[in-house]
Write a protein that holds these residues in place. Structure first.
Motif, mmCIF file in Angstrom:
data_model
loop_
_atom_site.group_PDB
_atom_site.id
_atom_site.type_symbol
_atom_site.label_atom_id
_atom_site.label_comp_id
_atom_site.label_asym_id
_atom_site.label_seq_id
_atom_site.Cartn_x
_atom_site.Cartn_y
_atom_site.Cartn_z
ATOM 1 N N GLY A 66 0.801 -1.218 0.000
ATOM 2 C CA GLY A 66 0.000 0.000 0.000
ATOM 3 C C GLY A 66 0.834 1.268 0.000
ATOM 4 N N HIS A 67 2.162 1.124 -0.050
ATOM 5 C CA HIS A 67 3.062 2.286 -0.021
ATOM 6 C C HIS A 67 3.805 2.498 -1.329
ATOM 7 C CE1 HIS A 67 2.280 2.712 4.203
ATOM 8 N NE2 HIS A 67 2.662 1.460 4.426
ATOM 9 N N VAL A 82 15.764 -3.033 -7.609
ATOM 10 C CA VAL A 82 14.345 -2.987 -7.247
ATOM 11 C C VAL A 82 13.918 -1.531 -7.367
ATOM 12 C CG1 VAL A 82 12.631 -3.440 -5.451
ATOM 13 C CG2 VAL A 82 14.671 -4.902 -5.638
ATOM 14 N N ILE A 83 12.882 -1.287 -8.160
ATOM 15 C CA ILE A 83 12.401 0.063 -8.439
ATOM 16 C C ILE A 83 11.019 0.236 -7.837
ATOM 17 C CG2 ILE A 83 11.763 1.698 -10.260
ATOM 18 C CD1 ILE A 83 13.658 0.006 -12.124
ATOM 19 N N GLY A 84 10.843 1.276 -7.051
ATOM 20 C CA GLY A 84 9.538 1.597 -6.488
ATOM 21 C C GLY A 84 9.182 3.040 -6.773
ATOM 22 N N ILE A 85 7.933 3.274 -7.150
ATOM 23 C CA ILE A 85 7.413 4.614 -7.425
ATOM 24 C C ILE A 85 6.297 4.894 -6.432
ATOM 25 C CG2 ILE A 85 6.237 6.084 -9.137
ATOM 26 C CD1 ILE A 85 9.049 5.247 -10.038
ATOM 27 N N TYR A 86 6.284 6.101 -5.881
ATOM 28 C CA TYR A 86 5.172 6.527 -5.038
ATOM 29 C C TYR A 86 4.546 7.754 -5.686
ATOM 30 C CZ TYR A 86 8.469 10.012 -3.229
ATOM 31 O OH TYR A 86 9.380 11.015 -3.127
ATOM 32 N N GLU A 87 3.238 7.833 -5.623
ATOM 33 C CA GLU A 87 2.506 8.963 -6.181
ATOM 34 C C GLU A 87 1.107 8.985 -5.582
ATOM 35 O OE1 GLU A 87 2.760 8.143 -10.371
ATOM 36 O OE2 GLU A 87 1.548 6.349 -10.226
ATOM 37 N N GLY A 88 0.368 10.028 -5.876
ATOM 38 C CA GLY A 88 -1.014 10.097 -5.448
ATOM 39 C C GLY A 88 -1.221 10.081 -3.955
ATOM 40 N N ALA A 131 7.687 5.949 3.537
ATOM 41 C CA ALA A 131 7.073 4.622 3.602
ATOM 42 C C ALA A 131 7.451 3.796 2.375
ATOM 43 C CB ALA A 131 5.554 4.745 3.719
ATOM 44 N N CYS A 132 7.446 4.423 1.209
ATOM 45 C CA CYS A 132 7.857 3.737 -0.020
ATOM 46 C C CYS A 132 9.312 3.306 0.099
ATOM 47 C CB CYS A 132 7.647 4.640 -1.227
ATOM 48 S SG CYS A 132 8.195 3.913 -2.798
ATOM 49 N N ALA A 133 10.164 4.209 0.541
ATOM 50 C CA ALA A 133 11.590 3.892 0.685
ATOM 51 C C ALA A 133 11.800 2.717 1.632
ATOM 52 C CB ALA A 133 12.354 5.115 1.177
ATOM 53 N N GLU A 192 13.579 -0.608 0.256
ATOM 54 C CA GLU A 192 14.854 -0.940 0.901
ATOM 55 C C GLU A 192 14.763 -2.278 1.639
ATOM 56 O OE1 GLU A 192 17.828 0.636 0.859
ATOM 57 O OE2 GLU A 192 17.409 2.699 0.241
ATOM 58 N N SER A 193 13.642 -2.542 2.269
ATOM 59 C CA SER A 193 13.466 -3.816 2.985
ATOM 60 C C SER A 193 13.472 -4.997 2.029
ATOM 61 C CB SER A 193 12.167 -3.813 3.790
ATOM 62 O OG SER A 193 12.251 -2.890 4.844
ATOM 63 N N LEU A 194 12.800 -4.862 0.882
ATOM 64 C CA LEU A 194 12.837 -5.943 -0.102
ATOM 65 C C LEU A 194 14.255 -6.109 -0.628
ATOM 66 C CD1 LEU A 194 11.529 -8.166 -1.735
ATOM 67 C CD2 LEU A 194 10.887 -6.445 -3.448
ATOM 68 N N GLY A 195 14.957 -5.002 -0.842
ATOM 69 C CA GLY A 195 16.353 -5.089 -1.261
ATOM 70 C C GLY A 195 17.183 -5.870 -0.256
ATOM 71 N N ASP A 196 17.022 -5.577 1.029
ATOM 72 C CA ASP A 196 17.744 -6.307 2.081
ATOM 73 C C ASP A 196 17.422 -7.798 2.043
ATOM 74 O OD1 ASP A 196 18.947 -4.018 3.085
ATOM 75 O OD2 ASP A 196 17.442 -3.729 4.668
ATOM 76 N N TYR A 197 16.146 -8.118 1.883
ATOM 77 C CA TYR A 197 15.724 -9.518 1.836
ATOM 78 C C TYR A 197 16.387 -10.220 0.667
ATOM 79 C CZ TYR A 197 12.898 -13.642 1.092
ATOM 80 O OH TYR A 197 12.505 -14.942 0.882
ATOM 81 N N LEU A 198 16.367 -9.597 -0.519
ATOM 82 C CA LEU A 198 16.953 -10.241 -1.701
ATOM 83 C C LEU A 198 18.470 -10.379 -1.556
ATOM 84 C CD1 LEU A 198 14.858 -8.541 -4.528
ATOM 85 C CD2 LEU A 198 14.627 -10.871 -3.626
ATOM 86 N N ILE A 199 19.129 -9.401 -0.971
ATOM 87 C CA ILE A 199 20.574 -9.505 -0.737
ATOM 88 C C ILE A 199 20.863 -10.685 0.178
ATOM 89 C CG2 ILE A 199 22.531 -8.399 0.428
ATOM 90 C CD1 ILE A 199 21.353 -5.698 -0.653
#
Length: 128
Positions: free
Chosen positions: A15-16, A99-105, A111-113, A117-124
């Protein structure tokens, strides 16, 4: 878990994040959200900009045909960009992907960051 599941559940499902993609270091897409088409050239430029942000400070970060003003680089790990008052991007480098994330609206940058970043840590930690 499939790469698309990471997009759908871990990123968009938070949701972020409003749009997301995972690309290899060579720029080839592994998974993407519907209607978000990051080109190979855009992904490679973002990947290279994590190690050397100089070009991004001049030209911005281009993702899915949109240009984001370069905000900052985090120690060769990630780059952040902003577009207008309520949109931006986060790009995180892992061992084999970005991993690319966009936040808008109305979504919040922090929260997006955190989600990207958390998914990046998990994948690393998983070797990716």
């Amino acid at each position: 878990m499939s790469w698309q599941t990471y997009i759908d559940q871990s990123l968009l499902g938070s949701g972020h994040v409003s749009k997301a993609a995972i690309h290899g270091h060579d720029g080839n897409p592994w998974a993407t959200s519907a209607g978000f088409n990051v080109t190979q050239e855009e992904a490679v430029a973002a990947f290279r900009g994590i190690a050397d942000p100089g070009p991004l400070t001049m030209s911005g970060i281009k993702l899915g045909g949109q240009k984001y003003m370069f905000l900052r680089n985090n120690d060769g790990r990630s780059v952040y960009g902003r577009k207008g008052g309520d949109a931006g991007c986060v790009v995180v480098k892992t061992g084999k992907a970005i991993v690319i994330g966009i936040y808008e609206g109305g979504l919040q940058a922090g929260a997006c960051a955190n989600v990207v970043e958390s998914l990046g840590d998990y994948l690393i930690n998983a070797g990716f």
